[in-house]
Write a protein that holds these residues in place. Sequence first.
Motif, PDB file in Angstrom:
ATOM      1  N   ARG A 193     -44.151 -90.709 -17.449  1.00 30.64           N
ATOM      2  CA  ARG A 193     -44.924 -89.679 -16.745  1.00 30.64           C
ATOM      3  C   ARG A 193     -46.301 -90.207 -16.336  1.00 30.64           C
ATOM      4  O   ARG A 193     -46.784 -89.940 -15.225  1.00 30.64           O
ATOM      5  CB  ARG A 193     -45.058 -88.449 -17.646  1.00 30.64           C
ATOM      6  N   ALA A 194     -46.940 -90.978 -17.220  1.00 30.95           N
ATOM      7  CA  ALA A 194     -48.247 -91.556 -16.906  1.00 30.95           C
ATOM      8  C   ALA A 194     -48.140 -92.513 -15.715  1.00 30.95           C
ATOM      9  O   ALA A 194     -49.019 -92.540 -14.827  1.00 30.95           O
ATOM     10  CB  ALA A 194     -48.803 -92.297 -18.123  1.00 30.95           C
ATOM     11  N   MET A 195     -47.080 -93.287 -15.666  1.00 31.66           N
ATOM     12  CA  MET A 195     -46.897 -94.205 -14.542  1.00 31.66           C
ATOM     13  C   MET A 195     -46.644 -93.450 -13.232  1.00 31.66           C
ATOM     14  O   MET A 195     -47.086 -93.883 -12.161  1.00 31.66           O
ATOM     15  CB  MET A 195     -45.735 -95.149 -14.831  1.00 31.66           C
ATOM     16  N   ALA A 196     -45.948 -92.323 -13.317  1.00 32.04           N
ATOM     17  CA  ALA A 196     -45.726 -91.520 -12.112  1.00 32.04           C
ATOM     18  C   ALA A 196     -47.048 -91.062 -11.514  1.00 32.04           C
ATOM     19  O   ALA A 196     -47.256 -91.132 -10.294  1.00 32.04           O
ATOM     20  CB  ALA A 196     -44.833 -90.324 -12.437  1.00 32.04           C
ATOM     21  N   PHE A 239     -36.093 -94.831 -10.973  1.00 31.46           N
ATOM     22  CA  PHE A 239     -35.457 -93.906 -10.037  1.00 31.46           C
ATOM     23  C   PHE A 239     -36.509 -93.106  -9.267  1.00 31.46           C
ATOM     24  O   PHE A 239     -36.472 -93.023  -8.034  1.00 31.46           O
ATOM     25  CB  PHE A 239     -34.530 -92.964 -10.802  1.00 31.46           C
ATOM     26  N   ALA A 240     -37.458 -92.528 -10.006  1.00 31.24           N
ATOM     27  CA  ALA A 240     -38.470 -91.667  -9.382  1.00 31.24           C
ATOM     28  C   ALA A 240     -39.378 -92.444  -8.441  1.00 31.24           C
ATOM     29  O   ALA A 240     -39.834 -91.913  -7.423  1.00 31.24           O
ATOM     30  CB  ALA A 240     -39.304 -90.981 -10.469  1.00 31.24           C
ATOM     31  N   PHE A 241     -39.647 -93.704  -8.775  1.00 35.77           N
ATOM     32  CA  PHE A 241     -40.542 -94.517  -7.954  1.00 35.77           C
ATOM     33  C   PHE A 241     -39.816 -95.129  -6.764  1.00 35.77           C
ATOM     34  O   PHE A 241     -40.417 -95.351  -5.706  1.00 35.77           O
ATOM     35  CB  PHE A 241     -41.164 -95.614  -8.822  1.00 35.77           C
ATOM     36  N   THR A 242     -38.535 -95.398  -6.915  1.00 32.10           N
ATOM     37  CA  THR A 242     -37.791 -96.080  -5.853  1.00 32.10           C
ATOM     38  C   THR A 242     -37.767 -95.269  -4.569  1.00 32.10           C
ATOM     39  O   THR A 242     -37.906 -95.826  -3.470  1.00 32.10           O
ATOM     40  CB  THR A 242     -36.354 -96.370  -6.310  1.00 32.10           C
ATOM     41  N   ILE A 243     -37.607 -93.958  -4.676  1.00 36.53           N
ATOM     42  CA  ILE A 243     -37.464 -93.144  -3.463  1.00 36.53           C
ATOM     43  C   ILE A 243     -38.703 -93.236  -2.575  1.00 36.53           C
ATOM     44  O   ILE A 243     -38.610 -93.662  -1.411  1.00 36.53           O
ATOM     45  CB  ILE A 243     -37.131 -91.684  -3.826  1.00 36.53           C
ATOM     46  N   PRO A 244     -39.919 -92.892  -3.037  1.00 31.32           N
ATOM     47  CA  PRO A 244     -41.078 -93.054  -2.153  1.00 31.32           C
ATOM     48  C   PRO A 244     -41.423 -94.509  -1.879  1.00 31.32           C
ATOM     49  O   PRO A 244     -41.953 -94.836  -0.816  1.00 31.32           O
ATOM     50  CB  PRO A 244     -42.207 -92.348  -2.916  1.00 31.32           C
TER      51      PRO A 244
END
Length: 522
Positions: free
Chosen positions: A189-192, A43-48
């Motif tokens: 979190r590390a991947m973010a 979810f967090a990665f999809t937006i950017p």
Amino acid sequence: MNLVKAGGTIGGLTFVSRILGFVREMVFSRVMGASAAADLFVFAFTIPNQLRRLLGEGAFSQGFVPLFARLVGKDGDLDDAKRFAEEVQAVFLPALILITAIFAIGMPFVVAAIADESWREDPVIFGQAVELTRITFPYLIFIALVSLFSGILNSLSRFAVAAFAPALLNVALVGALLLFDQGGLVTARAMAWGVIAGGVIQLATLVLATRHAGLKLKLLPPRMTPRVKELLKLMVPATIAAGGYYISQLFYLKFATRLPDGSLVYLSQADRLNQLPLALIGSAIGVAILPAISRHIGAAEVKQASNVQSRATELAMLLTLPATIALITIAEPVMTTLFEGGRFSEEDAAMSGRVLSYMVLGLPAYVMIKILAPGFFARKDMKTPAIITMSTLGLAVAIWFAFIDEMGIIILPIGTAIAAWINALTLYALLHHRGHFSFEPWLVTRLLKQLLCAGVMAAILYYLSGVFAEWFAADGLRKAASLGLTCGVGGSAYLALAWIIGAMDKKDILLLLGKSKFKESK
């Protein structure tokens, strides 16, 4: 322009990036599984990331390249083009920083608007989604600037570095997974943070490559020049027109967050397989043909511009049709071989395969949109493709709303595929009506032959998947061997039959082997 070699360069280096993307997904599935934490990162990665795809493969390449190419002098002088690039950078950099700051502050409202009610009502899940998306969102700053420098290099027909740059993001994410392999929120979190590291590395690489090409951009104070205004007028509709598929992926978040844990992971993995031919074929050829079409239209060479699109269609479908048929026929064995293991179960892999088999139904249409849209962009008609894209996207959203509760996750790729086919057919109908592009008899014949070859290949794949059924259910090595044999035999049969019955342009194959010289006309 050597279309086959240009497309081959972009596609070949994009292939390296996609392979690293598969490595990333394989490690990700085993470390994270189809868990709630995995869904949070997706979810967090999809937006950017979808904004990256829109900027890198849509608005900037379709809007910036024709304007920059127009400013390059006939003798190769780059002074005016360089000034234009500096003007664009001067406006975009502060705008991106401001947008990122606004989104970071208002991220709870962004997540609340995108996610389903089930996420909004869970304070833990909601808080973690906001945290991770705040970390990943600044990636947009770096990747938007990467799009600027990629556009410069592509305009100068230096495709290699821009095509390879996305691989660096995958390297950063695989590194984060290997260093923090305990799973759960810690790994997410590390991947973010790995996303941000990847953006920095990509930008540094593109800046160095642009300087090597003879362009060192200065930082100027922001000023809305007439040329920047012209770019913005082109970019807004181009973002919509070229990025319908990617915009639909943002809508996926809304619907997928109301489904069981792991749904975002299944969609992400299926999209990874779907993106391989789309990026290698559709995006690569779309980037390669836009400068050529623009030059022919500028010289009032309508027939030559149409011929470029015909050659692109022939080459794209030669590769897209077998990829589509193969991914439909053996979707589950593919997903089981690639992703099953560790925390990712056999049932998870089977569900990913089911999603994939429906998602690739629209693959030929997605690729054709990449080929047809430049026919409008090169003529500075950005509005028509944008209107078509928004209309078909609205249809997809209506389908999702109507059937999501009844059909579950599979309605998402089905709705997207339906919209993509209507989009592609409408684009072609308008180009044909305006006299800009038509499927000539030789092209129709060749496409029908390609379909025949793909049908024969499908029968072979189906038969071999049954022969190797026990191996596909065995350990990883035998799974990989059976998948390799199945794909190898099926692919070889397709190419051999295509060569024999004339489903491919043999001169293109000889060109790739270095045994012929390129000719742009048929």
